[in-house]
Design a protein around this motif. Structure first.
Motif, mmCIF file in Angstrom:
data_model
loop_
_atom_site.group_PDB
_atom_site.id
_atom_site.type_symbol
_atom_site.label_atom_id
_atom_site.label_comp_id
_atom_site.label_asym_id
_atom_site.label_seq_id
_atom_site.Cartn_x
_atom_site.Cartn_y
_atom_site.Cartn_z
ATOM 1 N N ALA A 118 -27.389 -4.349 -22.161
ATOM 2 C CA ALA A 118 -27.153 -4.472 -20.720
ATOM 3 C C ALA A 118 -28.455 -4.378 -19.942
ATOM 4 O O ALA A 118 -28.672 -5.128 -18.975
ATOM 5 N N ILE A 119 -29.335 -3.473 -20.352
ATOM 6 C CA ILE A 119 -30.615 -3.327 -19.656
ATOM 7 C C ILE A 119 -31.489 -4.553 -19.876
ATOM 8 O O ILE A 119 -32.128 -5.056 -18.928
ATOM 9 N N LEU A 120 -31.527 -5.062 -21.100
ATOM 10 C CA LEU A 120 -32.326 -6.258 -21.370
ATOM 11 C C LEU A 120 -31.794 -7.455 -20.596
ATOM 12 O O LEU A 120 -32.569 -8.281 -20.082
ATOM 13 N N ASP A 121 -30.476 -7.567 -20.496
ATOM 14 C CA ASP A 121 -29.882 -8.648 -19.702
ATOM 15 C C ASP A 121 -30.263 -8.506 -18.232
ATOM 16 O O ASP A 121 -30.552 -9.493 -17.546
ATOM 17 N N GLU A 122 -30.249 -7.262 -17.761
ATOM 18 C CA GLU A 122 -30.604 -7.004 -16.362
ATOM 19 C C GLU A 122 -32.063 -7.347 -16.108
ATOM 20 O O GLU A 122 -32.405 -7.941 -15.075
ATOM 21 N N ARG A 123 -32.937 -6.971 -17.036
ATOM 22 C CA ARG A 123 -34.362 -7.293 -16.886
ATOM 23 C C ARG A 123 -34.564 -8.802 -16.838
ATOM 24 O O ARG A 123 -35.385 -9.304 -16.066
ATOM 25 N N ARG A 124 -33.822 -9.526 -17.647
ATOM 26 C CA ARG A 124 -34.011 -10.980 -17.669
ATOM 27 C C ARG A 124 -33.745 -11.585 -16.304
ATOM 28 O O ARG A 124 -34.526 -12.406 -15.804
ATOM 29 N N LEU A 125 -32.630 -11.207 -15.678
ATOM 30 C CA LEU A 125 -32.248 -11.820 -14.413
ATOM 31 C C LEU A 125 -33.051 -11.263 -13.246
ATOM 32 O O LEU A 125 -33.392 -11.993 -12.313
ATOM 33 N N GLU A 126 -33.348 -9.987 -13.281
ATOM 34 C CA GLU A 126 -34.127 -9.368 -12.214
ATOM 35 C C GLU A 126 -35.559 -9.886 -12.196
ATOM 36 O O GLU A 126 -36.143 -10.106 -11.123
ATOM 37 N N LEU A 127 -36.145 -10.090 -13.369
ATOM 38 C CA LEU A 127 -37.572 -10.409 -13.483
ATOM 39 C C LEU A 127 -37.835 -11.849 -13.896
ATOM 40 O O LEU A 127 -38.970 -12.197 -14.238
ATOM 41 N N ALA A 128 -36.815 -12.702 -13.865
ATOM 42 C CA ALA A 128 -37.004 -14.100 -14.268
ATOM 43 C C ALA A 128 -38.136 -14.739 -13.462
ATOM 44 O O ALA A 128 -38.242 -14.567 -12.254
ATOM 45 N N PHE A 129 -38.998 -15.461 -14.148
ATOM 46 C CA PHE A 129 -40.143 -16.162 -13.584
ATOM 47 C C PHE A 129 -41.180 -15.216 -12.977
ATOM 48 O O PHE A 129 -41.918 -15.597 -12.080
ATOM 49 N N GLU A 130 -41.228 -14.016 -13.508
ATOM 50 C CA GLU A 130 -42.312 -13.092 -13.189
ATOM 51 C C GLU A 130 -43.192 -12.851 -14.413
ATOM 52 O O GLU A 130 -43.937 -11.872 -14.483
ATOM 53 N N GLY A 131 -43.094 -13.753 -15.410
ATOM 54 C CA GLY A 131 -43.998 -13.741 -16.549
ATOM 55 C C GLY A 131 -43.735 -12.679 -17.587
ATOM 56 O O GLY A 131 -44.598 -12.407 -18.428
ATOM 57 N N GLN A 132 -42.532 -12.097 -17.612
ATOM 58 C CA GLN A 132 -42.281 -10.969 -18.513
ATOM 59 C C GLN A 132 -41.323 -11.281 -19.661
ATOM 60 O O GLN A 132 -41.275 -10.520 -20.628
ATOM 61 N N ARG A 133 -40.562 -12.360 -19.584
ATOM 62 C CA ARG A 133 -39.462 -12.559 -20.528
ATOM 63 C C ARG A 133 -39.931 -12.599 -21.989
ATOM 64 O O ARG A 133 -39.389 -11.884 -22.836
ATOM 65 N N TRP A 134 -40.893 -13.441 -22.323
ATOM 66 C CA TRP A 134 -41.322 -13.559 -23.716
ATOM 67 C C TRP A 134 -41.850 -12.229 -24.236
ATOM 68 O O TRP A 134 -41.551 -11.814 -25.358
ATOM 69 N N PHE A 135 -42.633 -11.536 -23.416
ATOM 70 C CA PHE A 135 -43.233 -10.281 -23.847
ATOM 71 C C PHE A 135 -42.177 -9.189 -23.984
ATOM 72 O O PHE A 135 -42.310 -8.297 -24.829
ATOM 73 N N ASP A 136 -41.111 -9.253 -23.196
ATOM 74 C CA ASP A 136 -39.986 -8.336 -23.384
ATOM 75 C C ASP A 136 -39.281 -8.599 -24.710
ATOM 76 O O ASP A 136 -38.891 -7.661 -25.411
ATOM 77 N N LEU A 137 -39.102 -9.869 -25.056
ATOM 78 C CA LEU A 137 -38.452 -10.199 -26.326
ATOM 79 C C LEU A 137 -39.273 -9.694 -27.504
ATOM 80 O O LEU A 137 -38.725 -9.113 -28.459
ATOM 81 N N VAL A 138 -40.577 -9.896 -27.451
ATOM 82 C CA VAL A 138 -41.455 -9.428 -28.528
ATOM 83 C C VAL A 138 -41.433 -7.899 -28.579
ATOM 84 O O VAL A 138 -41.293 -7.297 -29.651
ATOM 85 N N ARG A 139 -41.557 -7.281 -27.425
ATOM 86 C CA ARG A 139 -41.622 -5.822 -27.343
ATOM 87 C C ARG A 139 -40.374 -5.161 -27.907
ATOM 88 O O ARG A 139 -40.446 -4.119 -28.570
ATOM 89 N N THR A 140 -39.207 -5.745 -27.666
ATOM 90 C CA THR A 140 -37.944 -5.130 -28.069
ATOM 91 C C THR A 140 -37.435 -5.642 -29.408
ATOM 92 O O THR A 140 -36.350 -5.230 -29.851
ATOM 93 N N GLY A 141 -38.192 -6.509 -30.057
ATOM 94 C CA GLY A 141 -37.779 -7.028 -31.357
ATOM 95 C C GLY A 141 -36.538 -7.897 -31.300
ATOM 96 O O GLY A 141 -35.782 -7.966 -32.268
ATOM 97 N N THR A 142 -36.330 -8.587 -30.184
ATOM 98 C CA THR A 142 -35.125 -9.402 -29.997
ATOM 99 C C THR A 142 -35.424 -10.895 -29.903
ATOM 100 O O THR A 142 -34.597 -11.663 -29.429
ATOM 101 N N VAL A 143 -36.600 -11.296 -30.362
ATOM 102 C CA VAL A 143 -36.976 -12.708 -30.272
ATOM 103 C C VAL A 143 -35.948 -13.603 -30.955
ATOM 104 O O VAL A 143 -35.418 -14.549 -30.352
ATOM 105 N N ASP A 144 -35.659 -13.335 -32.217
ATOM 106 C CA ASP A 144 -34.757 -14.215 -32.973
ATOM 107 C C ASP A 144 -33.344 -14.214 -32.386
ATOM 108 O O ASP A 144 -32.719 -15.274 -32.238
ATOM 109 N N ALA A 145 -32.851 -13.038 -32.044
ATOM 110 C CA ALA A 145 -31.484 -12.930 -31.526
ATOM 111 C C ALA A 145 -31.327 -13.684 -30.216
ATOM 112 O O ALA A 145 -30.326 -14.382 -29.997
ATOM 113 N N GLU A 146 -32.312 -13.557 -29.325
ATOM 114 C CA GLU A 146 -32.200 -14.180 -28.013
ATOM 115 C C GLU A 146 -32.572 -15.658 -28.040
ATOM 116 O O GLU A 146 -32.015 -16.456 -27.280
ATOM 117 N N MET A 147 -33.509 -16.027 -28.896
ATOM 118 C CA MET A 147 -33.926 -17.431 -28.964
ATOM 119 C C MET A 147 -32.992 -18.263 -29.836
ATOM 120 O O MET A 147 -33.052 -19.484 -29.831
#
Length: 446
Positions: free
Chosen positions: A386-415
């Motif tokens: 829920a928090i990761l989903d919230e970060r995606r929509l709150e911070l979209a196009f602020e340059g954080q999405r890819w680095f959040d995916l890498v940081r949280t180990g969710t690259v494969d699941a989300e991509m």
């Protein structure tokens, strides 16, 4: 206030680098030890951050599931193979050069200034620069000297990311916290910004235990520092909202009259609004689906959609290019909602119950026109998502999405695909490898 980057032409010539490689010591026209006032050199360190803005924005969004490119070779951002180095001149080279120039300017201030506040700001900027570099490239060359002797090529060898964190980024931010005031003045670094960045740094390392006290200090101390969530989401963005914006903790200030490493190429908002032909309609359908899901589960219409995307959902208008104000959008590096969400994530990772974590999301969700999540989810995994989903929509196009995916180990699941970890980072500019005769090495896979 746009005062930081109005530098004299003479100062720009003093600080500007000598070449494209790491030999970026200011020319010997005026050595640092002949200066008595280092405010101009500190201004230069701020100024050089501008050249990293557009590359970081592109990497953070177009590498992720928020945006995509139409025109080859830019489509390589969505192909996780060895193709990205062809875009060195567009992104990775300017990014690398700008940040090392900022670092060299901060080194001069740190080594020579007697002003504790100047040194604190310089250490914040040096930490910010190295944090961006390790996020993007992983292991990186470290230089802490104002006058490095590059004939000793051993100083060019890339240092392990852990060493950069432990020996540079974290100590610099600790020093900045101690040296700076909590009040944010003219967009400059503050102790609140340094605490925020240190919390982000520990989170990026997966060290949530150490992240928690710094993020808590920001959330608890924001009001006293004059920092608060804006009442309406659309009051955060746009050039008209940049002066004394209560939600912004630190931003890189941009002014059209100031040329930087990335000029005269298009600025970050050109890519988002579709003004660059490489991606006329950059918004990924997956992001639209995420807003749809938020509407369905949140009990209303997510008000962030209309601020983030245009009516047809094909372009991103969070930083609108309208009239004369468009080219002056500042780049938001840290804002309070980002830190609140990161704090909630940290508490959850440290084992706090959902009843303690979820209330932190309430003000952000209420501003977006959505219901509270309290009582709807309870497990640690559910809260994390829920928090990761919230970060995606709150911070979209602020340059954080890819680095959040890498940081949280969710690259494969989300991509939705298995992506080799080699491609979680980006290619070192080939020009740097060639200029150092291979002392600086390329990342695996490139």
């Amino acid at each position: 206030m746009k005062t930081i980057y109005k530098l004299s032409i003479g100062l720009l010539f003093l600080i500007t680098a000598c070449g494209d490689d790491l030999d970026q010591v200011p020319p010997n026209k005026a050595k640092a030890d002949s200066l008595t006032d280092f405010s101009g050199v500190l201004n230069a360190a701020y100024y050089y951050q501008l050249g990293a803005v557009t590359p970081m924005a592109i990497m953070g969004e177009f590498r992720s599931d928020n945006a995509f490119m139409f025109e080859p070779p830019y489509t390589e951002f969505d192909e996780y193979d060895n193709g990205l180095p062809v875009m060195e001149d567009d992104f990775f080279g300017p990014f690398y050069t700008a940040l090392f120039r900022s670092i060299l300017s901060t080194n001069i201030v740190i080594e020579n200034s007697s002003d504790a506040t100047e040194i604190g700001e310089a250490k914040f900027l040096r930490a910010l620069s190295y944090f961006k570099l390790v996020q993007v490239f992983g292991d990186i060359t470290v230089n802490l000297s104002p006058d490095p002797d590059f004939t000793d090529t051993s100083i060019l060898v890339r240092r392990p990311t852990s060493e950069v964190y432990d020996n540079v980024i974290i100590p610099d931010l600790e020093d900045a916290i101690a040296a700076l005031d909590v009040e944010i003045v003219d967009g400059r670094a503050s102790s609140l910004a340094a605490q925020s960045l240190l919390g982000k740094v520990y989170s990026f390392r997966g060290d949530y235990a150490n992240a928690e006290p710094f993020l808590a200090a920001v959330v608890d101390g924001a009001e006293a520092a004059g920092v608060s969530l804006k009442e309406n989401f659309d009051e955060i963005f746009g050039a008209q909202n940049e002066v004394e914006n209560s939600e912004i903790i630190f931003s890189t200030q941009i002014e059209r009259s100031i040329v930087d490493e990335y000029s005269p190429a298009s600025r970050f908002w050109n890519w988002f609004v579709g003004d660059d032909s490489k991606s006329d309609f950059p918004v990924d359908a997956d992001l639209i689906a995420a807003f749809d899901a938020s509407d369905a589960s949140g009990g209303g219409t997510d008000l962030r959609r209309a601020v983030t995307l245009n009516d047809d959902g094909l372009t991103a208008v969070k930083f609108p290019k309208e009239g004369d104000l468009g080219p002056d959008h500042d780049w938001i590096e840290i804002r309070l909602a980002d830190i609140i969400l990161l704090y909630a994530e940290t508490l959850n990772e440290n084992g706090a119950p959902a009843a303690e974590v979820l209330p932190l999301l309430d003000d952000i969700r209420a501003r977006a026109g959505l219901n509270s999540l309290i009582g709807t989810i309870s497990s640690q995994a559910e809260v994390k998502q829920a928090i990761l989903d919230e970060r995606r929509l709150e911070l979209a196009f602020e340059g954080q999405r890819w680095f959040d995916l890498v940081r949280t180990g969710t690259v494969d699941a989300e991509m939705g695909e298995t992506i080799n970890a080699n491609y979680h980072v980006f290619p070192i500019p080939i020009s740097e490898i060639l200029a150092t005769d291979g002392v600086i090495t390329q990342n695996p896979g490139y």
